[in-house]
Motif scaffolding. Structure first.
Motif, PDB file in Angstrom:
ATOM      1  N   UNK A  83       4.920  86.588 -33.124  1.00  0.00           N
ATOM      2  CA  UNK A  83       6.124  87.419 -33.052  1.00  0.00           C
ATOM      3  C   UNK A  83       5.715  88.853 -32.752  1.00  0.00           C
ATOM      4  N   UNK A  84       6.696  89.639 -32.333  1.00  0.00           N
ATOM      5  CA  UNK A  84       6.477  91.041 -31.998  1.00  0.00           C
ATOM      6  C   UNK A  84       7.119  91.895 -33.084  1.00  0.00           C
ATOM      7  N   UNK A  85       6.292  92.675 -33.785  1.00  0.00           N
ATOM      8  CA  UNK A  85       6.815  93.546 -34.839  1.00  0.00           C
ATOM      9  C   UNK A  85       7.232  94.887 -34.228  1.00  0.00           C
ATOM     10  N   UNK A  86       7.851  95.773 -35.010  1.00  0.00           N
ATOM     11  CA  UNK A  86       8.327  97.045 -34.441  1.00  0.00           C
ATOM     12  C   UNK A  86       7.234  97.876 -33.756  1.00  0.00           C
ATOM     13  N   UNK A  87       6.039  97.938 -34.324  1.00  0.00           N
ATOM     14  CA  UNK A  87       4.956  98.709 -33.706  1.00  0.00           C
ATOM     15  C   UNK A  87       4.519  98.079 -32.380  1.00  0.00           C
ATOM     16  N   UNK A  88       4.403  96.768 -32.352  1.00  0.00           N
ATOM     17  CA  UNK A  88       4.027  96.065 -31.122  1.00  0.00           C
ATOM     18  C   UNK A  88       5.117  96.247 -30.062  1.00  0.00           C
ATOM     19  N   UNK A  89       6.373  96.211 -30.485  1.00  0.00           N
ATOM     20  CA  UNK A  89       7.489  96.406 -29.570  1.00  0.00           C
ATOM     21  C   UNK A  89       7.469  97.817 -28.990  1.00  0.00           C
ATOM     22  N   UNK A  90       7.176  98.801 -29.820  1.00  0.00           N
ATOM     23  CA  UNK A  90       7.081 100.188 -29.372  1.00  0.00           C
ATOM     24  C   UNK A  90       6.019 100.308 -28.263  1.00  0.00           C
ATOM     25  N   UNK A  91       4.872  99.668 -28.460  1.00  0.00           N
ATOM     26  CA  UNK A  91       3.807  99.690 -27.456  1.00  0.00           C
ATOM     27  C   UNK A  91       4.256  99.013 -26.164  1.00  0.00           C
ATOM     28  N   UNK A  92       4.965  97.900 -26.299  1.00  0.00           N
ATOM     29  CA  UNK A  92       5.482  97.182 -25.136  1.00  0.00           C
ATOM     30  C   UNK A  92       6.443  98.052 -24.343  1.00  0.00           C
ATOM     31  N   UNK A  93       7.410  98.650 -25.021  1.00  0.00           N
ATOM     32  CA  UNK A  93       8.413  99.469 -24.332  1.00  0.00           C
ATOM     33  C   UNK A  93       7.762 100.701 -23.717  1.00  0.00           C
ATOM     34  N   UNK A  94       6.835 101.309 -24.421  1.00  0.00           N
ATOM     35  CA  UNK A  94       6.120 102.477 -23.887  1.00  0.00           C
ATOM     36  C   UNK A  94       5.420 102.121 -22.569  1.00  0.00           C
ATOM     37  N   UNK A  95       4.716 101.001 -22.586  1.00  0.00           N
ATOM     38  CA  UNK A  95       3.995 100.589 -21.380  1.00  0.00           C
ATOM     39  C   UNK A  95       4.964 100.244 -20.244  1.00  0.00           C
ATOM     40  N   UNK A  96       6.075  99.581 -20.576  1.00  0.00           N
ATOM     41  CA  UNK A  96       7.079  99.263 -19.554  1.00  0.00           C
ATOM     42  C   UNK A  96       7.692 100.526 -18.950  1.00  0.00           C
ATOM     43  N   UNK A  97       7.993 101.505 -19.800  1.00  0.00           N
ATOM     44  CA  UNK A  97       8.588 102.754 -19.310  1.00  0.00           C
ATOM     45  C   UNK A  97       7.617 103.496 -18.382  1.00  0.00           C
ATOM     46  N   UNK A  98       6.358 103.572 -18.778  1.00  0.00           N
ATOM     47  CA  UNK A  98       5.369 104.235 -17.924  1.00  0.00           C
ATOM     48  C   UNK A  98       5.181 103.473 -16.610  1.00  0.00           C
ATOM     49  N   UNK A  99       5.185 102.149 -16.660  1.00  0.00           N
ATOM     50  CA  UNK A  99       5.039 101.342 -15.449  1.00  0.00           C
ATOM     51  C   UNK A  99       6.222 101.557 -14.506  1.00  0.00           C
ATOM     52  N   UNK A 100       7.440 101.594 -15.081  1.00  0.00           N
ATOM     53  CA  UNK A 100       8.615 101.850 -14.247  1.00  0.00           C
ATOM     54  C   UNK A 100       8.517 103.238 -13.625  1.00  0.00           C
ATOM     55  N   UNK A 101       8.099 104.207 -14.413  1.00  0.00           N
ATOM     56  CA  UNK A 101       7.944 105.562 -13.888  1.00  0.00           C
ATOM     57  C   UNK A 101       6.962 105.619 -12.740  1.00  0.00           C
ATOM     58  N   UNK A 102       5.831 104.946 -12.904  1.00  0.00           N
ATOM     59  CA  UNK A 102       4.842 104.920 -11.809  1.00  0.00           C
ATOM     60  C   UNK A 102       5.440 104.261 -10.580  1.00  0.00           C
ATOM     61  N   UNK A 103       6.254 103.226 -10.807  1.00  0.00           N
ATOM     62  CA  UNK A 103       6.902 102.547  -9.683  1.00  0.00           C
ATOM     63  C   UNK A 103       7.903 103.444  -8.969  1.00  0.00           C
ATOM     64  N   UNK A 104       8.617 104.266  -9.731  1.00  0.00           N
ATOM     65  CA  UNK A 104       9.579 105.196  -9.133  1.00  0.00           C
ATOM     66  C   UNK A 104       8.873 106.313  -8.395  1.00  0.00           C
ATOM     67  N   UNK A 105       7.754 106.782  -8.958  1.00  0.00           N
ATOM     68  CA  UNK A 105       7.075 107.945  -8.388  1.00  0.00           C
ATOM     69  C   UNK A 105       8.024 109.126  -8.375  1.00  0.00           C
ATOM     70  N   UNK A 106       7.982 109.889  -7.314  1.00  0.00           N
ATOM     71  CA  UNK A 106       8.870 111.049  -7.188  1.00  0.00           C
ATOM     72  C   UNK A 106      10.185 110.711  -6.504  1.00  0.00           C
ATOM     73  N   UNK A 107      10.362 109.447  -6.139  1.00  0.00           N
ATOM     74  CA  UNK A 107      11.614 109.033  -5.508  1.00  0.00           C
ATOM     75  C   UNK A 107      12.714 108.965  -6.559  1.00  0.00           C
ATOM     76  N   UNK A 108      13.813 109.658  -6.350  1.00  0.00           N
ATOM     77  CA  UNK A 108      14.904 109.606  -7.331  1.00  0.00           C
ATOM     78  C   UNK A 108      15.596 108.242  -7.299  1.00  0.00           C
ATOM     79  N   UNK A 109      15.874 107.720  -8.476  1.00  0.00           N
ATOM     80  CA  UNK A 109      16.567 106.440  -8.612  1.00  0.00           C
ATOM     81  C   UNK A 109      17.805 106.679  -9.452  1.00  0.00           C
ATOM     82  N   UNK A 110      18.954 106.227  -8.960  1.00  0.00           N
ATOM     83  CA  UNK A 110      20.200 106.351  -9.719  1.00  0.00           C
ATOM     84  C   UNK A 110      20.301 105.205 -10.711  1.00  0.00           C
ATOM     85  N   UNK A 111      20.624 105.535 -11.957  1.00  0.00           N
ATOM     86  CA  UNK A 111      20.748 104.540 -13.015  1.00  0.00           C
ATOM     87  C   UNK A 111      22.080 104.750 -13.712  1.00  0.00           C
ATOM     88  N   UNK A 112      22.802 103.654 -13.945  1.00  0.00           N
ATOM     89  CA  UNK A 112      24.045 103.719 -14.692  1.00  0.00           C
ATOM     90  C   UNK A 112      23.688 103.600 -16.171  1.00  0.00           C
TER      91      UNK A 112
END
Length: 118
Positions: A83-112
């Motif tokens: 199972x994924x505990x809160x600390x493990x989940x925090x690490x997962x979300x952090x890594x996902x957010x940074x990965x998405x950011x790298x994918x966006x780069x400097x290109x602006x993306x509209x998000x609802x």
């Protein structure tokens, strides 16, 4: 609902804002933790991710989704308890957010966004 323009800088700034990031992660964790036991089972995480991401259907797609969740649990279930505990989940979300950011780069993306969600 509102629109936001995000890019790598926006994502990085959000993750580095400890209070905002922690609040967001905790809120997400609580929404996914359906049974309230303070850990996310494979089925809780899968169900939650399937709601927010467009994951395909069919046997080939199911194999890919199974592989994705096997990878997530291999990488983030540090204590190997299934199972994924809160600390493990925090690490997962952090890594996902940074990965998405790298994918966006400097290109602006509209998000609802829902009000006050970011």
């Amino acid at each position: 609902m509102s629109l936001a323009v995000v890019n790598e800088t926006t994502m990085t700034t959000f993750v580095e804002d400890r209070k905002a990031f922690e609040n967001c992660v905790e809120e997400c964790f609580e929404m996914l933790d359906v049974d309230g036991d303070r850990v996310l089972s494979r089925s809780e995480l899968r169900e939650g991710f399937c709601k927010i991401m467009s994951l395909g259907h069919g046997s080939r797609e199911e194999e890919k989704i199974d592989h994705l969740f096997n990878t997530i649990f291999n990488r983030f279930d540090e204590d190997r308890n299934g199972s994924i505990d809160p600390q493990e989940f925090r690490c997962l979300i952090r890594e996902l957010m940074f990965a998405m950011g790298r994918g966006f780069g400097n290109s602006p993306v509209l998000v609802v966004l829902e009000i006050d969600s970011l």
